[in-house]
Write an enzyme that holds these catalytic residues in place. Structure first.
Site, PDB file in Angstrom:
ATOM      1  N   GLU A   1      53.391 -54.563 -10.671  1.00  0.00           N
ATOM      2  CA  GLU A   1      52.195 -54.509  -9.836  1.00  0.00           C
ATOM      3  C   GLU A   1      50.939 -54.663 -10.687  1.00  0.00           C
ATOM      4  O   GLU A   1      49.963 -55.266 -10.276  1.00  0.00           O
ATOM      5  CB  GLU A   1      52.187 -53.150  -9.129  1.00  0.00           C
ATOM      6  CG  GLU A   1      51.244 -53.029  -7.982  1.00  0.00           C
ATOM      7  CD  GLU A   1      51.408 -51.661  -7.327  1.00  0.00           C
ATOM      8  OE1 GLU A   1      52.262 -51.538  -6.455  1.00  0.00           O
ATOM      9  OE2 GLU A   1      50.697 -50.726  -7.736  1.00  0.00           O
TER      10      GLU A   1
ATOM     11  N   GLN B   1      57.977 -52.383   1.775  1.00  0.00           N
ATOM     12  CA  GLN B   1      58.051 -51.273   0.832  1.00  0.00           C
ATOM     13  C   GLN B   1      57.689 -49.990   1.580  1.00  0.00           C
ATOM     14  O   GLN B   1      56.531 -49.807   1.939  1.00  0.00           O
ATOM     15  CB  GLN B   1      57.037 -51.567  -0.283  1.00  0.00           C
ATOM     16  CG  GLN B   1      57.045 -50.633  -1.438  1.00  0.00           C
ATOM     17  CD  GLN B   1      55.888 -50.968  -2.384  1.00  0.00           C
ATOM     18  OE1 GLN B   1      54.831 -51.438  -1.967  1.00  0.00           O
ATOM     19  NE2 GLN B   1      56.068 -50.708  -3.651  1.00  0.00           N
ATOM     20  N   GLY B   2      58.673 -49.148   1.863  1.00  0.00           N
ATOM     21  CA  GLY B   2      58.415 -47.922   2.627  1.00  0.00           C
ATOM     22  C   GLY B   2      58.156 -46.735   1.718  1.00  0.00           C
ATOM     23  O   GLY B   2      59.046 -45.923   1.464  1.00  0.00           O
TER      24      GLY B   2
ATOM     25  N   SER C   1      53.250 -52.632   4.592  1.00  0.00           N
ATOM     26  CA  SER C   1      52.786 -54.006   4.794  1.00  0.00           C
ATOM     27  C   SER C   1      53.904 -54.881   5.319  1.00  0.00           C
ATOM     28  O   SER C   1      55.017 -54.862   4.783  1.00  0.00           O
ATOM     29  CB  SER C   1      52.259 -54.598   3.486  1.00  0.00           C
ATOM     30  OG  SER C   1      51.032 -54.003   3.178  1.00  0.00           O
TER      31      SER C   1
ATOM     32  N   GLU D   1      39.546 -43.291  -7.884  1.00  0.00           N
ATOM     33  CA  GLU D   1      39.381 -41.922  -8.398  1.00  0.00           C
ATOM     34  C   GLU D   1      40.648 -41.444  -9.107  1.00  0.00           C
ATOM     35  O   GLU D   1      40.592 -40.837 -10.171  1.00  0.00           O
ATOM     36  CB  GLU D   1      39.026 -40.964  -7.256  1.00  0.00           C
ATOM     37  CG  GLU D   1      37.602 -41.110  -6.730  1.00  0.00           C
ATOM     38  CD  GLU D   1      37.377 -42.427  -5.992  1.00  0.00           C
ATOM     39  OE1 GLU D   1      38.319 -42.948  -5.370  1.00  0.00           O
ATOM     40  OE2 GLU D   1      36.245 -42.941  -6.064  1.00  0.00           O
TER      41      GLU D   1
ATOM     42  N   SER E   1      54.483 -44.990   1.354  1.00  0.00           N
ATOM     43  CA  SER E   1      53.445 -44.065   1.828  1.00  0.00           C
ATOM     44  C   SER E   1      53.812 -43.424   3.154  1.00  0.00           C
ATOM     45  O   SER E   1      54.517 -44.012   3.970  1.00  0.00           O
ATOM     46  CB  SER E   1      52.128 -44.808   2.003  1.00  0.00           C
ATOM     47  OG  SER E   1      51.638 -45.220   0.767  1.00  0.00           O
TER      48      SER E   1
END
Lengths: 333, 381
Positions: free
Chosen positions: B245, B122-123, B162, B364, B125
């Site tokens: 997810e 999964q590209g 990953s 956060e 970030s």
């Protein structure tokens, strides 16, 4: 019960509690209102929804009633009656509050120490579940004693409005009936679910109060709700409340002693988390009796000890996990 | 198939094929071992049909409720047959292809992912996007400069990808709008990882495992029919992953955490302090499981999952921390000093658990979402 029906009933109960005077109204007033709404019939026909709706509403309005007696009696297989009160375990415990000394079985004399709702002050009769005792073949039993032979004192404590009473019975004559070995466990489970719902209602109420305060209260030229430190506290409080509501759903879908114990443990954790964050957000005004927050805080503290605190229940569950060397997942999709 | 029947049938099958399915390496094993194990397990499950339940027929599935595949993922996590973190890529990437790829492409590639024939990554970030995904800058421009193009040329860098070094394909988010277009100018592509111009540089994590990588794209040409969804419609693709997810992947992670607590209880000493620590972790896990169960039921009933799943995310991260904090308290010195195989496993897992409050949107960010969207506290600006 259908969702729409349940929502309507919840609204009716909420309105009725508010109309009866909310926190100012004593136990008797709200009992009358709930009886009028058919609480006992509801408890008989739809116990899960009845307990959820009524106890959540009581917690949310900080109302005081004596309906916990009905829940416990009904789980014990006895028909709830307004003139019969139940002796609850002492604060923080869940063992049967009564005891028959082995040498007294024939004489049917019992000892008991525990708490009771405000019903103990007006009832004519007290029901007390007694331990199996020491003797061989001794069975748990349910004893009925006249209120006149018990020492009953109103508990002032941290929340005098909660209506709890201290009850003590020493060597009193009692009418005794044998009790199914699992009946007390069922009563504790039902009581835990009810009290956990009440704590969920109280936790929601604390969060609502703190959220409203954060939006209204202006410091440094803006509502304190804009400060991330404040927002994150309230977010943590919501996470805790939602986790408790989910644990109660699980305890309703898979009703047994363990899911009820877990729900009560989550209730204790949630109420503490929510109270701590909300009290900090409410700051000065939340430290006074001019703001209603303190009522919910104190009620939640009192309720935490009814049928066991989060710490005691977690410890007990942990002992069970170690004894069986098994970690059951309990609830499935 | 009813979910309870599926669960029971699956459990019986897993018991029956225990020896065949069990990891064939000695613990802790390398990442190569873990990947090989996962693909082997997927292949056995696919051939026996279990892996195909809950997926649509047109991509090689056998149909039925998506909760069936959630059960499968949880069952294999509970038996330590695969790592749920690695396995979760199936659950997040296959639905993306089913929902956004050309039907013929989805029909061709999804069975290859499910059966363990392929790995995908999964590209999303980038070095410049931590929690702020919509600021991504990996650029895709039409090949030849004008639309409609037969292909797109991609230049830029991804990070935290990953298993990129094991992957045959990548679901890639690129910038196709102006630099300021934020989430309105993003387009998704399904890219073959053997395309010229792609360089993968694995990164060593805090626990010594090289699970994720930097991926560089230098003039990588991707055919136009590999676009997923609409041009500039990549944000919808990215957001479509969230419900999976936050539901099935969490249910699998929860099964894994119960298994961890079980392993801990297997070896813990029977004393009051241990009982307290274990009991508290159990209460916390139960609250999480109860919440996740409500979420799965809502999803199965047709609800659109949104901001309220940030609550699930906070709970799963806190519970994961709690379980591994319990490990450190109950097995003193094991994480820090034990050089046996079990010490290696607990250490690797403990260190990995610290990512729980960081990946998939930090704790956060989740609290910001809860405050704004669920508590109506207004904007924080």
């Amino acid at each position: 019960m259908m969702d729409a029906e349940r929502a309507l009933l919840a609204e009716t109960v909420r309105d009725a509690i508010a109309a009866a005077g909310g926190p100012a109204a004593g136990g008797a007033a709200l009992d009358a209102v709930l009886a009028e709404l058919g609480w006992r019939e509801m408890l008989d026909a739809e116990p899960r929804d009845a307990i959820d709706i009524v106890f959540t509403a009581l917690g949310n309005a900080n109302g005081t009633a004596t309906v916990l007696d009905d829940v416990v009696m009904s789980a014990l297989g006895a028909a709830p009656r307004p003139d019969v009160a139940v002796i609850l375990p002492r604060f923080g415990t869940w063992d049967p509050p009564g005891r028959i000394e082995a040498d007294r079985i024939d004489a049917s004399k019992i000892d008991a120490r525990g708490l009771a709702t405000g019903r103990a002050a007006t009832a004519g009769e007290l029901l007390v579940v007694c331990d199996a005792g020491a003797g061989p073949g001794a069975e748990p039993c349910i004893a009925s004693v006249a209120v006149s032979v018990a020492a009953i004192d109103a508990v002032r404590g941290i929340d005098p409005e909660a209506g709890f009473h201290r009850v003590r019975v020493e060597g009193a004559a009692a009418a005794i009936t044998p009790l199914d070995a699992r009946a007390w466990e069922s009563a504790v489970a039902a009581g835990r679910r009810a009290v956990a719902h009440q704590m969920a209602g109280a936790s929601r109420a604390m969060l609502t109060l703190a959220g409203a305060h954060a939006v209204e209260r202006v410091q440094f030229g803006r509502p304190i709700a804009r400060f991330q430190a404040v927002r994150h506290r309230l977010a943590e409080a919501l996470v805790a409340v939602e986790a408790l509501e989910a644990a109660l759903t699980a305890a309703g879908d898979e009703p047994n002693a363990v899911t009820a114990a877990l729900a009560k443990a989550v209730a204790g954790r949630t109420a503490r988390t929510v109270a701590a964050h909300c009290q900090q957000v409410l700051a000065g005004i939340g430290f006074t009796t001019e703001h209603p927050f303190h009522r919910f805080l104190k009620r939640a503290m009192a309720l935490e000890g009814i049928f066991g605190s989060a710490d005691e229940i977690a410890f007990h569950l942990g002992r069970g996990l170690l004894a069986s060397r098994t970690v059951p997942t309990l609830i499935e999709l | 198939m009813e979910i309870a029947d599926f669960r029971a049938g699956l459990a019986a099958w897993l018991d029956e094929h225990h020896d065949e399915l069990a990891p064939q390496y000695s613990p802790p094993g390398t990442l190569d071992d873990h990947i090989a194990q996962m693909q082997r397990v997927k292949s056995l499950l696919f051939d026996s049909g279990w892996m195909r339940y809950g997926w649509p027929e047109h991509v090689g599935g056998l149909g039925g409720s998506p909760m069936l595949r959630t059960e499968l993922g949880a069952a294999i996590a509970a038996r330590d047959l695969t790592d749920p973190g690695l396995y979760s890529l199936v659950e997040v990437l296959a639905p993306t292809l089913i929902d956004f790829a050309r039907p013929s492409l989805a029909a061709e590639v999804v069975p290859r992912l499910l059966s363990g024939a392929e790995m995908w990554c999964q590209g999303f970030s980038e070095p410049g996007t931590g929690s702020d995904l919509s600021s991504l800058s990996c650029r895709a421009v039409p090949d030849g400069g004008a639309e409609p193009a037969s292909g797109w040329v991609i230049n830029g860098q991804k990070v935290w990808t990953s298993l990129a070094q094991y992957s045959d394909r990548c679901v890639l988010l690129t910038r196709t709008g102006s630099a300021e277009s934020r989430h309105r100018g993003i387009t998704a592509f399904f890219v073959d990882m053997d395309t010229p111009g792609i360089t993968v540089a694995p990164i060593e994590m805090i626990n010594g495992v090289r699970e994720f990588a930097e991926v560089y794209f230098d003039d990588v040409v991707v055919p136009a029919d590999r676009m997923l969804g609409e041009l500039h419609g990549g944000w919808a693709v990215a957001m479509s992953i969230l419900p999976y997810e936050r539901s099935s992947c969490f249910w699998q992670r929860i099964a894994y955490l119960y298994r961890r607590l079980q392993l801990l209880v297997d070896v813990a000493s029977d004393d009051d302090r241990t009982a307290e620590v274990v009991g508290n972790a159990y209460v916390q896990l139960h609250a999480l499981r109860a919440r996740s169960r409500v979420t799965q039921h809502r999803l199965a009933a047709g609800a659109t999952l949104g901001a309220e799943t940030s609550i699930d995310k906070v709970l799963v991260a806190s519970a994961e921390h709690a379980v591994y904090d319990a490990v450190r308290r109950i097995l003193p010195g094991v994480v820090e000093m034990d050089d046996s195989a079990s010490g290696d496993v607990w250490r690797e897992e403990y260190l990995y658990s610290r990512a729980a409050t960081i990946y998939g949107g930090t704790a956060e960010i989740q609290r910001n979402i809860i405050a704004r969207r669920l508590l109506d506290l207004g904007s924080d600006e």
